[in-house]
Every structure is written in C-alpha cells, then in structure tokens.
Design an enzyme around this catalytic site. Structure first.
Site, PDB file in Angstrom:
ATOM      1  N   ALA A  23       0.817  -1.218   0.000  1.00 14.60           N
ATOM      2  CA  ALA A  23       0.000   0.000   0.000  1.00 14.60           C
ATOM      3  C   ALA A  23       0.847   1.264   0.000  1.00 14.60           C
ATOM      4  CB  ALA A  23      -0.923   0.007   1.220  1.00 14.60           C
ATOM      5  N   ASN A 123      19.245   1.223  -4.231  1.00 14.25           N
ATOM      6  CA  ASN A 123      18.658   2.007  -5.328  1.00 14.25           C
ATOM      7  C   ASN A 123      18.509   1.118  -6.563  1.00 14.25           C
ATOM      8  OD1 ASN A 123      17.985   4.062  -7.251  1.00 14.25           O
ATOM      9  ND2 ASN A 123      18.835   5.527  -5.789  1.00 14.25           N
ATOM     10  N   HIS A 151      15.432  14.118  -0.446  1.00 17.55           N
ATOM     11  CA  HIS A 151      14.276  13.218  -0.516  1.00 17.55           C
ATOM     12  C   HIS A 151      13.038  13.919   0.015  1.00 17.55           C
ATOM     13  CE1 HIS A 151      17.332  10.069  -1.067  1.00 17.55           C
ATOM     14  NE2 HIS A 151      16.347   9.311  -1.534  1.00 17.55           N
ATOM     15  N   HIS A 152      11.882  13.324  -0.284  1.00 15.61           N
ATOM     16  CA  HIS A 152      10.605  13.802   0.241  1.00 15.61           C
ATOM     17  C   HIS A 152      10.611  13.737   1.775  1.00 15.61           C
ATOM     18  CE1 HIS A 152       9.324   9.660   1.172  1.00 15.61           C
ATOM     19  NE2 HIS A 152      10.018   9.342   0.099  1.00 15.61           N
ATOM     20  N   LYS A 155      10.309  10.427   4.199  1.00 16.15           N
ATOM     21  CA  LYS A 155      11.344   9.387   4.282  1.00 16.15           C
ATOM     22  C   LYS A 155      11.827   9.251   5.720  1.00 16.15           C
ATOM     23  CE  LYS A 155      15.796   7.970   2.275  1.00 16.15           C
ATOM     24  NZ  LYS A 155      15.391   6.565   2.091  1.00 16.15           N
ATOM     25  N   THR A 162      21.186   5.170  -0.500  1.00 16.84           N
ATOM     26  CA  THR A 162      21.994   5.470  -1.687  1.00 16.84           C
ATOM     27  C   THR A 162      23.200   6.319  -1.313  1.00 16.84           C
ATOM     28  OG1 THR A 162      20.021   5.362  -3.048  1.00 16.84           O
ATOM     29  CG2 THR A 162      21.918   6.498  -3.993  1.00 16.84           C
TER      30      THR A 162
HETATM   31  P1  NAD Z   1       5.791   4.100   2.573  1.00 11.25           P
HETATM   32  O1  NAD Z   1       5.795   4.537   3.997  1.00 11.25           O
HETATM   33  O2  NAD Z   1       4.991   4.849   1.573  1.00 11.25           O
HETATM   34  O3  NAD Z   1       5.349   2.563   2.487  1.00 11.25           O
HETATM   35  C1  NAD Z   1       5.724   1.586   3.426  1.00 11.25           C
HETATM   36  C2  NAD Z   1       4.567   0.609   3.561  1.00 11.25           C
HETATM   37  O4  NAD Z   1       4.985  -0.492   4.364  1.00 11.25           O
HETATM   38  C3  NAD Z   1       3.328   1.211   4.260  1.00 11.25           C
HETATM   39  O5  NAD Z   1       2.177   1.082   3.425  1.00 11.25           O
HETATM   40  C4  NAD Z   1       3.204   0.397   5.531  1.00 11.25           C
HETATM   41  O6  NAD Z   1       1.860   0.199   5.941  1.00 11.25           O
HETATM   42  C5  NAD Z   1       3.855  -0.905   5.104  1.00 11.25           C
HETATM   43  N1  NAD Z   1       4.254  -1.776   6.214  1.00 11.25           N
HETATM   44  C6  NAD Z   1       4.626  -1.427   7.466  1.00 11.25           C
HETATM   45  N2  NAD Z   1       4.895  -2.520   8.188  1.00 11.25           N
HETATM   46  C7  NAD Z   1       4.686  -3.594   7.389  1.00 11.25           C
HETATM   47  C8  NAD Z   1       4.792  -4.996   7.565  1.00 11.25           C
HETATM   48  N3  NAD Z   1       5.191  -5.524   8.730  1.00 11.25           N
HETATM   49  N4  NAD Z   1       4.499  -5.809   6.525  1.00 11.25           N
HETATM   50  C9  NAD Z   1       4.104  -5.294   5.339  1.00 11.25           C
HETATM   51  N5  NAD Z   1       3.992  -3.961   5.110  1.00 11.25           N
HETATM   52  C10 NAD Z   1       4.273  -3.122   6.125  1.00 11.25           C
HETATM   53  O7  NAD Z   1       7.345   4.085   2.149  1.00 11.25           O
HETATM   54  P2  NAD Z   1       7.962   4.174   0.671  1.00 11.25           P
HETATM   55  O8  NAD Z   1       8.194   5.591   0.299  1.00 11.25           O
HETATM   56  O9  NAD Z   1       7.186   3.299  -0.243  1.00 11.25           O
HETATM   57  O10 NAD Z   1       9.408   3.561   0.921  1.00 11.25           O
HETATM   58  C11 NAD Z   1       9.539   2.246   1.410  1.00 11.25           C
HETATM   59  C12 NAD Z   1      11.018   1.931   1.596  1.00 11.25           C
HETATM   60  O11 NAD Z   1      11.654   1.862   0.310  1.00 11.25           O
HETATM   61  C13 NAD Z   1      11.808   2.977   2.381  1.00 11.25           C
HETATM   62  O12 NAD Z   1      12.765   2.321   3.202  1.00 11.25           O
HETATM   63  C14 NAD Z   1      12.518   3.772   1.303  1.00 11.25           C
HETATM   64  O13 NAD Z   1      13.713   4.369   1.752  1.00 11.25           O
HETATM   65  C15 NAD Z   1      12.825   2.668   0.318  1.00 11.25           C
HETATM   66  N6  NAD Z   1      13.074   3.087  -1.070  1.00 11.25           N
HETATM   67  C16 NAD Z   1      13.985   2.342  -1.741  1.00 11.25           C
HETATM   68  C17 NAD Z   1      14.225   2.599  -3.075  1.00 11.25           C
HETATM   69  C18 NAD Z   1      15.228   1.735  -3.816  1.00 11.25           C
HETATM   70  O14 NAD Z   1      15.439   1.948  -5.028  1.00 11.25           O
HETATM   71  N7  NAD Z   1      15.816   0.743  -3.148  1.00 11.25           N
HETATM   72  C19 NAD Z   1      13.540   3.625  -3.734  1.00 11.25           C
HETATM   73  C20 NAD Z   1      12.602   4.359  -3.016  1.00 11.25           C
HETATM   74  C21 NAD Z   1      12.367   4.067  -1.684  1.00 11.25           C
END
Ligand code: NAD
Length: 243
Positions: A23, A123, A151-152, A155, A162
């Site tokens: 979500a 990333n 970042h937004h 975060k 990264t």
């Molecule tokens: P977000 O807060 O929008 O989404 C996180 C989701 O995880 C939420 O919907 C939350 O309800 C859910 N969640 C919480 N606990 C959970 C559980 N136990 N089981 C399943 N779902 C659970 O965050 P986002 O902006 O989507 O970012 C998520 C992560 O990805 C962050 O750590 C961010 O830094 C990382 N990110 C990585 C990359 C990449 O390229 N590797 C790119 C963007 C963001």
C-alpha cells in the site's frame, strides 16, 4: 491435450511474487509493474493498512507460498520480514533502506544456510547506479568530495541508503548531507573538489517508475544469485567487487 501441455509449462514458468508494503508509495508502483511484466504474477499483497491484503508476510507466505518477496516497507520491519521469508524458502528482493550492518550479516547467514537468496539494493534506478559508479571512479582522481541527497519529507531514514552506499564505494571519507522537503522524490549530488575546479555528478528520480525496471529485473534473476547480493549493479553490470 496440446493446450493442457502449454498451460502446465506456463504455470511452471510464472514467478509468484509477494509485495510487502504493497500500500506504500513504492509498493503501489511495484504492484503495477508486476502486473505489467511478462512471466510473473502478484500472488500476495502484504501490508497492515490494506483491507483486502495480508496483515504480515508470515500469513501471506503461509497462504500463498510465493517464490519471491519484494520488500518496500519500513526500516524497523524489513529485517524481520527478510528473516521470515528466507526461513520459509522465499527469495527476497529488498528495497527498504536502513538495514544495519548486523542485520545484513544475519541475512547473509540465513541466505547462505538455506535455499532462498536475497538481494539488498539501496537504489534500483539505472541512472543512480551509474551515478554511484561514476562517483567511485572520479574519487580515485579527486579524493575530496561531499554528497548532498534530497528526498521527500516522509522518508524515515537519513542519510539515505543510496548516500551511504555511494560513500562506501568512494575513496576517502565522504560526508553526507540530507535534505528532507516536500516536492522531492529521490535526488543526489556528488560534488568533488580539486585545485580550482569542481565536478558535480547528479542523479534525479523524478518518478517512482524509475525504480521499476530494476525491481523487475531483480525478481527475474534472484533465484540465480545464491546467498546475499548487495547492490543491483552486480546483476546489471556483473560487478562483483563491492559485494
Ligand atoms: P511508505 O511509507 O509509503 O510505504 C511503506 C509501507 O509499508 C506502508 O504502506 C506500511 O503500511 C507498510 N508496512 C509497514 N509494516 C509492514 C509490515 N510488517 N508488513 C508489510 N507492510 C508493512 O514508504 P515508501 O516511500 O514506499 O518507501 C519504502 C522503503 O523503500 C523505504 O525504506 C525507502 O527508503 C525505500 N526506497 C527504496 C528505493 C530503492 O530503489 N531501493 C527507492 C525508493 C524508496
């Protein structure tokens, strides 16, 4: 009869994907990307905020037996998610940032001990991987450098995964400055300073779709990468040097 044979072969080939954090901002983009990708199917959406999904990865695994879990959750749950998956024989593509060194060591142990593999990629955007590679190369010749990552403001972790990964790949001690403001997605500048000159290497993810080709590639290839792989560059560029 012939169509029956085709159906069996197709069923065996489809990669069954669980999306943890389905979500969230990234999770929603992954759900759409998996739906549009050939040869894979989203069989489980795990997120406690989803009314029609699974509340956690353990119940999703028990009900659907996925092949691969794509994790974009939050730093405080991603480690437990990865352990649950690896112990159940489910490959992990981990995009969540903020995993500690100790947690990474334990993930490596589990991945090497069992049948399931793990990729941790701070990333997934090809341009960001190239930025890191160019920064590492530039720092061999211009050792004084600093990183600014933007970042937004939702975060949770700072510095970004990264930023930390880029600094780890560069020579010398590279300070990281973190900006958190509405309007940004994910951006980074690596600034190298020399005698009377500077070099700036900048990458901008202006939409979350930028990460999706890398995520899909990782889902396809994780079964063939035994143990723990750190960094998508090792899959994209065959770079074994920094694992
Ligand atoms: P977000 O807060 O929008 O989404 C996180 C989701 O995880 C939420 O919907 C939350 O309800 C859910 N969640 C919480 N606990 C959970 C559980 N136990 N089981 C399943 N779902 C659970 O965050 P986002 O902006 O989507 O970012 C998520 C992560 O990805 C962050 O750590 C961010 O830094 C990382 N990110 C990585 C990359 C990449 O390229 N590797 C790119 C963007 C963001």
């Amino acid at each position: 009869m012939a169509s029956g044979v085709r159906r069996i072969r197709y069923a065996a080939w489809v990669i069954r994907v669980m999306i943890a954090g389905a979500a969230g901002r990234m999770g929603q983009a992954v759900v759409a990307a998996v739906a549009g990708a050939e040869g894979m199917e989203a069989v489980a959406l795990a997120d406690p905020t989803l009314a029609d999904g699974f509340a956690d990865v353990a119940s999703a695994i028990a009900a659907t037996r996925p092949d691969v879990s794509v994790d974009f959750t939050q730093p405080h749950v991603a480690f437990a998610n990865a352990c649950a998956c690896l112990e159940a024989g489910v490959h992990v593509v981990m995009g969540t940032t903020g995993i500690t060194d100790d947690q990474r060591t334990e993930i490596r142990r589990l991945a090497e001990a069992g049948t399931a593999n793990c990729l941790i990629a701070p990333n997934f955007a090809i341009g960001a991987l190239l930025m890191m590679r160019f920064a590492a190369e530039a720092s061999r010749h211009m050792p004084k450098a600093e990183i600014i990552e933007f970042h937004h403001d939702q975060k949770l972790d700072a510095p970004s995964g990264t930023g930390l990964r880029t600094a780890a790949l560069m020579h010398g001690d590279v300070p990281i400055h973190s900006v958190r403001l509405p309007g940004f997605v994910a951006h980074q500048e690596v600034i190298l300073g020399g005698l009377g000159e500077t070099l700036t290497i900048r990458h901008d993810s202006i939409a979350r779709e930028s990460f999706m080709p890398g995520v899909i590639r990782a889902v396809r290839e994780i079964a063939d990468r035994p143990g723990l792989t750190v960094g998508l560059e090792q899959i994209l560029f065959g770079d074994e040097s920094a694992n």
